[in-house]
Write an enzyme that holds these catalytic residues in place. Sequence first.
Site, PDB file in Angstrom:
ATOM      1  N   TYR A   1      26.133-117.415  52.461  1.00 35.64           N
ATOM      2  CA  TYR A   1      26.896-117.513  52.015  1.00 35.64           C
ATOM      3  C   TYR A   1      28.175-117.244  52.517  1.00 35.64           C
ATOM      4  O   TYR A   1      28.687-116.278  53.437  1.00 35.64           O
ATOM      5  CB  TYR A   1      27.597-117.234  49.849  1.00 35.64           C
ATOM      6  N   ASP A   2      29.507-117.826  52.259  1.00 40.78           N
ATOM      7  CA  ASP A   2      30.452-117.399  53.134  1.00 40.78           C
ATOM      8  C   ASP A   2      30.091-117.314  55.090  1.00 40.78           C
ATOM      9  O   ASP A   2      31.157-116.395  55.221  1.00 40.78           O
ATOM     10  CB  ASP A   2      30.799-116.217  52.493  1.00 40.78           C
TER      11      ASP A   2
ATOM     12  N   GLN B   1      39.723-116.796  48.982  1.00 46.08           N
ATOM     13  CA  GLN B   1      39.888-117.882  48.693  1.00 46.08           C
ATOM     14  C   GLN B   1      39.669-118.486  47.481  1.00 46.08           C
ATOM     15  O   GLN B   1      39.952-118.557  46.553  1.00 46.08           O
ATOM     16  CB  GLN B   1      39.248-118.727  49.794  1.00 46.08           C
TER      17      GLN B   1
ATOM     18  N   LYS C   1      30.594-107.707  50.694  1.00 44.81           N
ATOM     19  CA  LYS C   1      30.334-108.650  49.814  1.00 44.81           C
ATOM     20  C   LYS C   1      30.111-109.816  50.385  1.00 44.81           C
ATOM     21  O   LYS C   1      30.416-110.473  49.098  1.00 44.81           O
ATOM     22  CB  LYS C   1      32.465-108.205  49.450  1.00 44.81           C
ATOM     23  N   ASN C   2      29.829-109.969  50.892  1.00 44.02           N
ATOM     24  CA  ASN C   2      29.421-111.480  51.337  1.00 44.02           C
ATOM     25  C   ASN C   2      27.427-111.559  51.784  1.00 44.02           C
ATOM     26  O   ASN C   2      26.978-112.093  52.539  1.00 44.02           O
ATOM     27  CB  ASN C   2      29.927-111.449  53.077  1.00 44.02           C
TER      28      ASN C   2
ATOM     29  N   ASP D   1      34.235-111.674  59.893  1.00 38.99           N
ATOM     30  CA  ASP D   1      34.320-111.595  58.869  1.00 38.99           C
ATOM     31  C   ASP D   1      32.678-111.380  58.219  1.00 38.99           C
ATOM     32  O   ASP D   1      33.285-111.074  56.458  1.00 38.99           O
ATOM     33  CB  ASP D   1      35.660-112.622  58.576  1.00 38.99           C
TER      34      ASP D   1
ATOM     35  N   ARG E   1      25.611-122.409  43.437  1.00 46.24           N
ATOM     36  CA  ARG E   1      25.615-121.284  42.695  1.00 46.24           C
ATOM     37  C   ARG E   1      24.500-121.059  42.802  1.00 46.24           C
ATOM     38  O   ARG E   1      22.789-121.126  42.345  1.00 46.24           O
ATOM     39  CB  ARG E   1      26.375-121.224  41.267  1.00 46.24           C
TER      40      ARG E   1
ATOM     41  N   HIS F   1      30.956-109.302  56.021  1.00 47.62           N
ATOM     42  CA  HIS F   1      31.369-107.935  55.027  1.00 47.62           C
ATOM     43  C   HIS F   1      30.375-107.677  55.087  1.00 47.62           C
ATOM     44  O   HIS F   1      29.777-108.460  54.051  1.00 47.62           O
ATOM     45  CB  HIS F   1      32.521-107.678  55.198  1.00 47.62           C
TER      46      HIS F   1
ATOM     47  N   LYS G   1      35.840-124.975  46.318  1.00 42.69           N
ATOM     48  CA  LYS G   1      36.663-124.253  47.378  1.00 42.69           C
ATOM     49  C   LYS G   1      37.957-125.726  48.474  1.00 42.69           C
ATOM     50  O   LYS G   1      37.080-126.024  49.050  1.00 42.69           O
ATOM     51  CB  LYS G   1      36.334-123.210  48.445  1.00 42.69           C
TER      52      LYS G   1
END
Length: 448
Positions: free
Chosen positions: A338-339, A161, A321-322, A317, A234, A319, A188
């Site tokens: 997150y995400d 994104q 890395k999330n 989605d 963050r 995955h 974002k």
Amino acid sequence: MVTLDVWVGHDLVGVLGHDPKANQFSFDYAAGWRNAAGRFPLSPQLPLQRPAGETAEQHSAQVRQFFENLLPEGEALDHAAQSAGTTRSNLVGLLIALGKETAGALRVTLTDDTAAAPAAAGADQLREITPAQLSERIRERGNLPFSVWDGKVRLSIAGYQDKIAVYEREGRWYLVEGGRLASTEIVKPVPVRPQLASLPANEHMCMQLARRVGLEVAPTRLVHVPEPVLLVRRFDRVEAPDGVRRLHIVDGCQALGLSVAMKYERAYGDGAEVAHLREGVSFPKLFSLVDQSPLPAVDRLGLLRWAIFQVLIGNTDAHGKNVSFFCDERGLRLAPAYDLVCMEALDVGFGGAYAMAYGDAFSEHELSPYEWGHFAYQCKLPFRLVANELDTLAGKVLAVMDALVADSLQQDVPAAVAQRFKEVVLGICDRQRVHTKQISRAKRADYE
């Protein structure tokens, strides 16, 4: 040999080297870091002492995979490479351009670059971004990449994104350079594709729903400039009287020693000829990392709730890395979620297969009580625990949904977006909740 210094705060962690002729990477911890009390490896795959018998090729692969996972993906990576005057495959060049503020605590500088070294950093440079400027840049993305501001790439966060990282002070946003401060928010904007116009609102509702049912998640806000923009606080940054402290984190790929290309369990695709190749990140692999936690029972339960929640919101989605872990001298601790996105509610015509299987189920219609039990067996979880958490989380979602929708409408989430989100999520919860009694009756013998 080209070398880069890797820092945590003012401490030199080690030196990243690249031999261009052999195209091999190396990473050597600094003696001061390796021998000091409270120090820790950058990831489980890069221990403070190299494993006996590890070849140069094996070491190079682990080093490359760790640092490549710090970079953005897709067009964002192309834009970063173009702006830096290098190629998307040139890891060293990209780290020089983007390494001043990566995800987590790390800071990467060219060796002997005294102007960039933390100890020599001068006063922080703050460049304000007003809502009007942000709106203008969102509308200009067809001509100028969103990650490039004032001729510099302002993105060093993994993912596809559009996003930038800013420091927020008293409700105002700044691009920041310097050693004392760091970004505290991820911005974002609404995606360029019209079909994804509802993504900021969708993600915000998912994150708020997760918080209301008891998951630990990164705080989010939805603002309009007037375009919708999602602000994500963050969790790898902590404000302190003397500045912003950075916390070291690793994502699932880094913790497992896998490249970004392996973030999906079926890394080679979902086609019939390759569907059996499941070499990427999977739930059993992620749950194996919990053994390295100082509080394994707490993190095992947290990861289970994270996995179940992805099903309940239709996030196909989710995955490798999330999911991330704090990494320090105590080991790994599960980081906030997150995400989170309800892919089905986006109606974009993709995302039907889960990024990681539950048992052998890669879609909701395949997710039977047997596959829930298979998931529990593979991840070494009690069947009754999985059943109870599925029932409890689904029940909590049903209980809080109306209030979430009402609050979302107050934040200018379009009524059609909120209603579609509600219909999709409640439908999944109703369908999956009926499985709980059968899951709790499963036995290990059913899967051995």
